[in-house]
Design a protein around this motif. Structure first.
Motif, PDB file in Angstrom:
ATOM      1  N   LYS A  52     -11.618   2.841   0.451  1.00 59.25           N
ATOM      2  CA  LYS A  52     -12.643   1.986   1.070  1.00 59.25           C
ATOM      3  C   LYS A  52     -12.400   1.806   2.567  1.00 59.25           C
ATOM      4  N   PHE A  53     -11.211   2.221   3.024  1.00 62.44           N
ATOM      5  CA  PHE A  53     -10.872   2.094   4.438  1.00 62.44           C
ATOM      6  C   PHE A  53     -10.973   3.468   5.105  1.00 62.44           C
ATOM      7  N   GLU A  54     -11.824   3.566   6.111  1.00 60.73           N
ATOM      8  CA  GLU A  54     -12.131   4.862   6.725  1.00 60.73           C
ATOM      9  C   GLU A  54     -10.965   5.448   7.504  1.00 60.73           C
ATOM     10  N   LYS A  55     -10.264   4.627   8.260  1.00 60.90           N
ATOM     11  CA  LYS A  55      -9.216   5.137   9.139  1.00 60.90           C
ATOM     12  C   LYS A  55      -7.900   5.366   8.378  1.00 60.90           C
ATOM     13  N   PRO A  56      -7.315   6.575   8.528  1.00 58.69           N
ATOM     14  CA  PRO A  56      -6.024   6.845   7.893  1.00 58.69           C
ATOM     15  C   PRO A  56      -4.946   5.855   8.333  1.00 58.69           C
ATOM     16  N   ALA A  57      -4.985   5.422   9.597  1.00 53.49           N
ATOM     17  CA  ALA A  57      -3.978   4.485  10.098  1.00 53.49           C
ATOM     18  C   ALA A  57      -4.032   3.170   9.330  1.00 53.49           C
ATOM     19  N   THR A  58      -5.251   2.708   9.020  1.00 51.34           N
ATOM     20  CA  THR A  58      -5.403   1.470   8.244  1.00 51.34           C
ATOM     21  C   THR A  58      -4.859   1.649   6.841  1.00 51.34           C
ATOM     22  N   ARG A  59      -5.178   2.787   6.237  1.00 45.17           N
ATOM     23  CA  ARG A  59      -4.692   3.064   4.881  1.00 45.17           C
ATOM     24  C   ARG A  59      -3.162   3.110   4.859  1.00 45.17           C
ATOM     25  N   LEU A  60      -2.569   3.689   5.900  1.00 41.05           N
ATOM     26  CA  LEU A  60      -1.109   3.756   5.983  1.00 41.05           C
ATOM     27  C   LEU A  60      -0.487   2.373   6.110  1.00 41.05           C
ATOM     28  N   ASP A  61      -1.077   1.534   6.949  1.00 38.96           N
ATOM     29  CA  ASP A  61      -0.557   0.174   7.123  1.00 38.96           C
ATOM     30  C   ASP A  61      -0.547  -0.581   5.792  1.00 38.96           C
ATOM     31  N   LEU A  62      -1.652  -0.485   5.060  1.00 37.55           N
ATOM     32  CA  LEU A  62      -1.755  -1.193   3.787  1.00 37.55           C
ATOM     33  C   LEU A  62      -0.772  -0.639   2.765  1.00 37.55           C
ATOM     34  N   LEU A  63      -0.693   0.700   2.707  1.00 32.72           N
ATOM     35  CA  LEU A  63       0.213   1.330   1.737  1.00 32.72           C
ATOM     36  C   LEU A  63       1.672   1.027   2.066  1.00 32.72           C
ATOM     37  N   ASN A  64       2.010   0.991   3.333  1.00 30.85           N
ATOM     38  CA  ASN A  64       3.397   0.703   3.725  1.00 30.85           C
ATOM     39  C   ASN A  64       3.847  -0.658   3.230  1.00 30.85           C
ATOM     40  N   VAL A  65       2.964  -1.636   3.302  1.00 29.75           N
ATOM     41  CA  VAL A  65       3.327  -2.980   2.836  1.00 29.75           C
ATOM     42  C   VAL A  65       3.525  -2.976   1.317  1.00 29.75           C
ATOM     43  N   ILE A  66       2.699  -2.225   0.608  1.00 28.61           N
ATOM     44  CA  ILE A  66       2.872  -2.110  -0.845  1.00 28.61           C
ATOM     45  C   ILE A  66       4.236  -1.502  -1.162  1.00 28.61           C
ATOM     46  N   ILE A  67       4.581  -0.432  -0.434  1.00 22.86           N
ATOM     47  CA  ILE A  67       5.869   0.239  -0.655  1.00 22.86           C
ATOM     48  C   ILE A  67       7.027  -0.680  -0.302  1.00 22.86           C
ATOM     49  N   ILE A  68       6.907  -1.394   0.811  1.00 20.05           N
ATOM     50  CA  ILE A  68       7.964  -2.310   1.236  1.00 20.05           C
ATOM     51  C   ILE A  68       8.224  -3.385   0.181  1.00 20.05           C
ATOM     52  N   LEU A  69       7.141  -3.967  -0.326  1.00 19.32           N
ATOM     53  CA  LEU A  69       7.292  -5.039  -1.310  1.00 19.32           C
ATOM     54  C   LEU A  69       7.852  -4.513  -2.638  1.00 19.32           C
ATOM     55  N   ARG A  70       7.394  -3.341  -3.055  1.00 20.35           N
ATOM     56  CA  ARG A  70       7.931  -2.770  -4.311  1.00 20.35           C
ATOM     57  C   ARG A  70       9.415  -2.425  -4.130  1.00 20.35           C
ATOM     58  N   THR A  71       9.779  -1.990  -2.942  1.00 21.03           N
ATOM     59  CA  THR A  71      11.198  -1.701  -2.676  1.00 21.03           C
ATOM     60  C   THR A  71      12.022  -2.979  -2.770  1.00 21.03           C
ATOM     61  N   GLU A  72      11.495  -4.063  -2.190  1.00 15.68           N
ATOM     62  CA  GLU A  72      12.188  -5.349  -2.251  1.00 15.68           C
ATOM     63  C   GLU A  72      12.321  -5.833  -3.703  1.00 15.68           C
ATOM     64  N   LYS A  79       6.132   8.046  -6.035  1.00  9.66           N
ATOM     65  CA  LYS A  79       4.766   8.571  -6.056  1.00  9.66           C
ATOM     66  C   LYS A  79       3.919   7.963  -4.940  1.00  9.66           C
ATOM     67  N   LEU A  80       4.176   6.710  -4.634  1.00  6.57           N
ATOM     68  CA  LEU A  80       3.452   6.063  -3.533  1.00  6.57           C
ATOM     69  C   LEU A  80       3.879   6.670  -2.194  1.00  6.57           C
ATOM     70  N   LYS A  81       5.124   7.063  -2.088  1.00  7.01           N
ATOM     71  CA  LYS A  81       5.592   7.724  -0.869  1.00  7.01           C
ATOM     72  C   LYS A  81       4.955   9.107  -0.719  1.00  7.01           C
ATOM     73  N   GLU A  82       4.720   9.787  -1.843  1.00 11.42           N
ATOM     74  CA  GLU A  82       4.009  11.074  -1.800  1.00 11.42           C
ATOM     75  C   GLU A  82       2.580  10.855  -1.299  1.00 11.42           C
ATOM     76  N   LEU A  83       1.950   9.776  -1.765  1.00 13.93           N
ATOM     77  CA  LEU A  83       0.609   9.433  -1.307  1.00 13.93           C
ATOM     78  C   LEU A  83       0.644   9.133   0.190  1.00 13.93           C
ATOM     79  N   ARG A  84       1.678   8.451   0.647  1.00 17.52           N
ATOM     80  CA  ARG A  84       1.810   8.158   2.074  1.00 17.52           C
ATOM     81  C   ARG A  84       1.897   9.442   2.898  1.00 17.52           C
ATOM     82  N   SER A  85       2.639  10.422   2.416  1.00 19.75           N
ATOM     83  CA  SER A  85       2.745  11.707   3.121  1.00 19.75           C
ATOM     84  C   SER A  85       1.388  12.394   3.196  1.00 19.75           C
ATOM     85  N   GLU A  86       0.621  12.284   2.136  1.00 21.87           N
ATOM     86  CA  GLU A  86      -0.720  12.873   2.095  1.00 21.87           C
ATOM     87  C   GLU A  86      -1.636  12.223   3.134  1.00 21.87           C
TER      88      GLU A  86
END
Length: 275
Positions: A52-72, A79-86
């Motif tokens: 739903k978010f057009e800009k890849p940079a926005t998608r990366l910001d949102l995904l990074n927070v998800i990854i950070i919290l799951r890591t914590e 698999k989420l990191k693979e999505l981040r690479s994509e």
């Protein structure tokens, strides 16, 4: 949401980073994100949510927070990191397309330097000095927020200075975007026009008023610092000057892969590479 807020607040990171992460977290929940809190990463759901978010940079910001919290929370993130690479790959493609279009409108380096010389001749010493630093060292906006001094005794940690010496200007950068990785940088500048400009400006803050407003008045052909960096990288690339590109990587504080991924280059020639 409260437990995620507490996780971010408890992280050993700067207050600015915490503020950014909390803002992104708030946006995730505002947009209806169902946070994956179990072992299953739900990467397909996350990927669909991010579309739903057009800009890849926005998608990366949102995904990074998800990854950070799951890591914590000590939950899997592979698999989420693979999505981040994509998504990063998608962002790189879009960045290059944007830079290709921008490249058609940028002046050449000699044209830019000619405009700098005009500013110097007109007595616009701040314009010359600011654009010299951006052109010569590839620095960002915050890097030229400097105090001019005649002695090193006045220097404080965490600030940027231009120290006037008899035969050079010492440029000290102790506050810039990638300081944590590249550390304090010191440059000796002996360019005659630059030295004269700094002496004419005199001691004190080089820029008056807010940084962004001050710089807007000093732009040559309305070029932002990112435009200037694109211009000097393109110039070095056209000259096949890999050594110059490595110098700019260090002085800007930006890795070779970052430069290579964000600018219009022919990767096959491997001109932009680490030495």
């Amino acid at each position: 949401m409260d437990k995620y807020v507490e996780l971010i607040k408890a992280k050993d990171i700067g207050d600015k980073s915490k503020k950014v992460y909390l803002s992104i977290l708030s946006r995730l929940f505002k947009e209806g994100m169902k946070f994956p809190t179990k072992k299953a990463e739900k990467e397909k759901y996350v990927k669909e949510f991010l579309t739903k978010f057009e800009k890849p940079a926005t998608r990366l910001d949102l995904l990074n927070v998800i990854i950070i919290l799951r890591t914590e929370m000590q939950l899997p993130t592979d698999k989420l990191k693979e999505l981040r690479s994509e998504i990063r790959s998608d962002r790189q493609t879009k960045n290059i397309d944007t830079m290709n279009e921008l490249g058609k409108t940028l002046p050449t380096l000699p044209e830019f330097e000619s405009k700098m010389d005009e500013a110097f001749s007109d007595g616009d010493y701040r314009k010359y000095a600011v654009n010299y630093l951006m052109k010569e060292l590839g620095v960002r906006n915050m890097d030229v927020d400097v105090t001019i001094s005649k002695t090193k005794k006045e220097i404080e940690d965490g600030k940027n200075y231009l120290v006037i010496q008899p035969k050079k200007i010492i440029y000290i950068r102790d506050s810039y975007k990638t300081h944590k990785k590249y550390g304090k940088q010191v440059h000796n500048i002996t360019d005659d026009k630059f030295m004269k400009s700094i002496k004419k400006i005199g001691v004190g803050k080089m820029l008056d008023g807010g940084l962004q407003n001050a710089l807007r008045k000093l732009q040559i052909d309305k070029l932002k610092e990112s435009d200037i960096f694109k211009m000097i990288i393109d110039d070095a690339y056209d000259k096949k000057d890999t050594e110059r590109i490595n110098e700019l990587s260090k002085t800007r504080g930006s890795s070779i892969p970052t430069i290579k991924g964000n600018y219009n280059v022919n990767a096959e020639k491997e001109i932009i590479r680490e030495l």
